[in-house]
Scaffold this motif. Structure first.
Motif, PDB file in Angstrom:
ATOM      1  N   ALA A 101       0.847  -1.186   0.000  1.00 12.00           N
ATOM      2  CA  ALA A 101       0.000   0.000   0.000  1.00 12.00           C
ATOM      3  C   ALA A 101       0.877   1.228   0.000  1.00 12.00           C
ATOM      4  CB  ALA A 101      -0.916   0.010   1.222  1.00 12.00           C
ATOM      5  N   ALA A 102       0.706   2.079  -0.991  1.00  9.97           N
ATOM      6  CA  ALA A 102       1.522   3.284  -1.109  1.00  9.97           C
ATOM      7  C   ALA A 102       0.660   4.510  -0.857  1.00  9.97           C
ATOM      8  CB  ALA A 102       2.148   3.360  -2.490  1.00  9.97           C
ATOM      9  N   PRO A 103       1.224   5.605  -0.418  1.00  9.90           N
ATOM     10  CA  PRO A 103       0.440   6.828  -0.227  1.00  9.90           C
ATOM     11  C   PRO A 103      -0.141   7.307  -1.544  1.00  9.90           C
ATOM     12  CG  PRO A 103       2.567   6.981   0.848  1.00  9.90           C
ATOM     13  CD  PRO A 103       2.613   5.757  -0.002  1.00  9.90           C
ATOM     14  N   ILE A 104      -1.148   8.156  -1.433  1.00  8.70           N
ATOM     15  CA  ILE A 104      -1.845   8.664  -2.599  1.00  8.70           C
ATOM     16  C   ILE A 104      -0.925   9.557  -3.402  1.00  8.70           C
ATOM     17  CG2 ILE A 104      -3.746  10.130  -3.369  1.00  8.70           C
ATOM     18  CD1 ILE A 104      -5.326   9.167  -0.995  1.00  8.70           C
ATOM     19  N   ASP A 105      -0.802   9.282  -4.702  1.00 12.09           N
ATOM     20  CA  ASP A 105      -0.086  10.143  -5.634  1.00 12.09           C
ATOM     21  C   ASP A 105      -1.151  10.989  -6.329  1.00 12.09           C
ATOM     22  OD1 ASP A 105       1.500  11.425  -7.387  1.00 12.09           O
ATOM     23  OD2 ASP A 105       2.388   9.624  -8.278  1.00 12.09           O
ATOM     24  N   LEU A 106      -1.401  12.193  -5.801  1.00 10.53           N
ATOM     25  CA  LEU A 106      -2.517  13.007  -6.262  1.00 10.53           C
ATOM     26  C   LEU A 106      -2.358  13.411  -7.720  1.00 10.53           C
ATOM     27  CD1 LEU A 106      -5.154  14.270  -5.399  1.00 10.53           C
ATOM     28  CD2 LEU A 106      -3.894  16.318  -4.707  1.00 10.53           C
ATOM     29  N   SER A 107      -1.155  13.791  -8.133  1.00  5.56           N
ATOM     30  CA  SER A 107      -0.949  14.211  -9.517  1.00  5.56           C
ATOM     31  C   SER A 107      -1.241  13.074 -10.493  1.00  5.56           C
ATOM     32  CB  SER A 107       0.488  14.725  -9.694  1.00  5.56           C
ATOM     33  OG  SER A 107       1.413  13.690  -9.375  1.00  5.56           O
ATOM     34  N   GLN A 108      -0.878  11.873 -10.119  1.00  9.27           N
ATOM     35  CA  GLN A 108      -1.157  10.726 -10.988  1.00  9.27           C
ATOM     36  C   GLN A 108      -2.651  10.457 -11.077  1.00  9.27           C
ATOM     37  OE1 GLN A 108       0.814   7.135  -9.805  1.00  9.27           O
ATOM     38  NE2 GLN A 108       0.149   5.965 -11.605  1.00  9.27           N
ATOM     39  N   LEU A 109      -3.344  10.582  -9.930  1.00  2.00           N
ATOM     40  CA  LEU A 109      -4.789  10.369  -9.942  1.00  2.00           C
ATOM     41  C   LEU A 109      -5.493  11.423 -10.788  1.00  2.00           C
ATOM     42  CD1 LEU A 109      -5.436   9.437  -6.189  1.00  2.00           C
ATOM     43  CD2 LEU A 109      -5.186   7.910  -8.157  1.00  2.00           C
ATOM     44  N   ILE A 110      -5.009  12.661 -10.742  1.00  2.38           N
ATOM     45  CA  ILE A 110      -5.601  13.718 -11.569  1.00  2.38           C
ATOM     46  C   ILE A 110      -5.370  13.414 -13.039  1.00  2.38           C
ATOM     47  CG2 ILE A 110      -5.466  16.164 -12.146  1.00  2.38           C
ATOM     48  CD1 ILE A 110      -4.816  16.700  -9.201  1.00  2.38           C
ATOM     49  N   THR A 111      -4.184  12.900 -13.378  1.00  2.00           N
ATOM     50  CA  THR A 111      -3.908  12.521 -14.766  1.00  2.00           C
ATOM     51  C   THR A 111      -4.831  11.393 -15.226  1.00  2.00           C
ATOM     52  OG1 THR A 111      -1.597  13.158 -14.449  1.00  2.00           O
ATOM     53  CG2 THR A 111      -2.108  11.753 -16.348  1.00  2.00           C
ATOM     54  N   LEU A 112      -5.160  10.478 -14.314  1.00  2.00           N
ATOM     55  CA  LEU A 112      -6.051   9.371 -14.648  1.00  2.00           C
ATOM     56  C   LEU A 112      -7.515   9.792 -14.742  1.00  2.00           C
ATOM     57  CD1 LEU A 112      -4.498   6.532 -12.450  1.00  2.00           C
ATOM     58  CD2 LEU A 112      -4.270   6.863 -14.923  1.00  2.00           C
ATOM     59  N   GLY A 113      -7.819  11.046 -14.355  1.00  2.00           N
ATOM     60  CA  GLY A 113      -9.196  11.531 -14.509  1.00  2.00           C
ATOM     61  C   GLY A 113      -9.908  11.825 -13.215  1.00  2.00           C
ATOM     62  N   LEU A 114      -9.198  12.041 -12.116  1.00  2.00           N
ATOM     63  CA  LEU A 114      -9.851  12.379 -10.858  1.00  2.00           C
ATOM     64  C   LEU A 114     -10.470  13.766 -10.972  1.00  2.00           C
ATOM     65  CD1 LEU A 114     -10.361  11.486  -7.903  1.00  2.00           C
ATOM     66  CD2 LEU A 114      -8.274  12.728  -7.276  1.00  2.00           C
ATOM     67  N   ARG A 115     -11.775  13.864 -10.643  1.00  2.00           N
ATOM     68  CA  ARG A 115     -12.494  15.121 -10.727  1.00  2.00           C
ATOM     69  C   ARG A 115     -13.300  15.326  -9.449  1.00  2.00           C
ATOM     70  NH1 ARG A 115      -9.308  14.943 -14.141  1.00  2.00           N
ATOM     71  NH2 ARG A 115      -9.589  15.181 -16.404  1.00  2.00           N
ATOM     72  N   ALA A 116     -13.586  16.601  -9.161  1.00  2.00           N
ATOM     73  CA  ALA A 116     -14.372  16.961  -7.975  1.00  2.00           C
ATOM     74  C   ALA A 116     -15.644  17.665  -8.419  1.00  2.00           C
ATOM     75  CB  ALA A 116     -13.554  17.876  -7.066  1.00  2.00           C
ATOM     76  N   GLN A 117     -16.741  17.392  -7.696  1.00  2.00           N
ATOM     77  CA  GLN A 117     -17.993  18.071  -7.980  1.00  2.00           C
ATOM     78  C   GLN A 117     -18.717  18.360  -6.671  1.00  2.00           C
ATOM     79  OE1 GLN A 117     -20.305  15.410 -10.417  1.00  2.00           O
ATOM     80  NE2 GLN A 117     -21.228  14.371  -8.664  1.00  2.00           N
TER      81      GLN A 117
END
Length: 322
Positions: A101-117
């Motif tokens: 288990a690795a810590p969250i890589d936020l930039s990678q998740l955003i590249t994969l399509g992470l969005r907020a609403q």
């Protein structure tokens, strides 16, 4: 004795303090040993219902909270932005990589399509929350001049999309069309109010006449039925009489047929005799021809005598002289 009592009280207080701190660390929302991730979500529309402490969720699972809300005006675009700082707890969201288990890589998740609403948490209280989800088809819109934190792009919520679609509807044109339709319906109603009473009266009169016609037809059908019954009875009697007469005349018809057969035989015999008389070599025909010759000679003599008398009637008195 007093020293021992004070020592016991102090130990009890120290133990209680340790227990309270342990409970806070174990069951509280503090991460004393793990640093949290701070990110920014920039909104342009209203964030009514969102406040500091509002939950940040991923598909409904709490992963953090809202830490700060600010308002920033961009003098170049003349647009007011609302940067919202969120804090994501690494202990609540981890990325599984094989078995570690690795810590969250936020930039990678955003590249994969992470969005907020922005979602409404409760329609009763009006409280809102920020929900995270993956939407690779949504194009990321970032604001580099608004915040220095890692920015999670936003996407429109279902309610916002519905509001935008409603705002694009030609409401004025729809209202005008509705008003025109209502006026047409009002005119149609007034016309029906004027035309329907005579029509209803005409329909009532027609219905009465139809009822009378049906009654007359029923009477005629009843009379015709009675006449048909009489006629059928007469036909039945005639049929029965004919059956009896045929039965009675059966013997007579048999006798008549027998007589007819006998007559036909006699006629056949007569024709045979006549055929024999007409034969060219028959004796009867020879005699008949001789007789006819004598009759012709006698007829010629009588014709000559008649001519002589016609020219000289005195021959009847004097006779012919030699």
């Amino acid at each position: 004795m007093t020293v021992e009592r004070n020592t016991a009280v102090g130990a009890f207080v120290l133990g209680g303090t340790v227990l309270v701190l342990a409970a806070i660390v174990l069951f509280g929302n503090f991460n004393l040993f793990k640093p949290s991730i701070r990110a920014a979500v920039v909104f342009q529309d209203s964030i009514n219902g969102l406040s500091v402490g509002s939950p940040v969720t991923f598909r409904g699972v709490p992963v953090g909270a809202v830490e700060r809300i600010a308002i920033q005006f961009d003098p170049e675009s003349h647009i007011a932005y609302i940067p919202v700082t969120v804090r994501i707890e690494p202990g609540r969201a981890v990325v599984e990589r094989h078995s570690n288990a690795a810590p969250i890589d936020l930039s990678q998740l955003i590249t994969l399509g992470l969005r907020a609403q922005l979602n409404t948490q409760s329609f009763v209280t009006g409280q809102a929350e920020i929900d995270l989800d993956f939407d690779p088809e949504s194009a990321p819109v970032l604001h580099a001049n608004i915040t220095s934190l890692p920015e999670i792009p936003t996407r429109q919520s279902t309610l916002q999309r519905a509001r935008e679609q409603l705002s694009q509807l030609p409401l004025r044109e729809l209202a005008d069309n509705t008003d025109a339709t209502l006026q047409s319906l009002r005119g149609l109603t007034e016309k029906l109010d004027q035309d329907l009473p005579p029509l209803v009266e005409s329909l009532r009169t027609t219905a009465d006449r139809s009822a009378q016609a049906v009654a007359a037809a029923s009477q005629a059908v009843g009379a015709l039925q009675s006449r048909l019954d009489v006629t059928l009875g007469a036909i039945n009697r005639v049929a029965m009489t004919s059956d009896r007469q045929l039965t009675q005349r059966g013997a007579e018809l048999h006798t008549l047929l027998a007589s007819s057969n006998q007559s036909m035989r006699q006629v056949r015999d007569l024709l045979g005799e006549l055929k024999g008389l007409a034969a060219s070599r028959g004796t009867a025909r020879t005699n008949i021809e001789s007789t006819l010759t004598d009759l012709a000679a006698a007829t010629a003599s009588l014709r000559g005598f008649a001519n002589d008398i016609e020219h000289n009637p005195q021959l009847l008195l004097t006779g012919r002289r030699p």
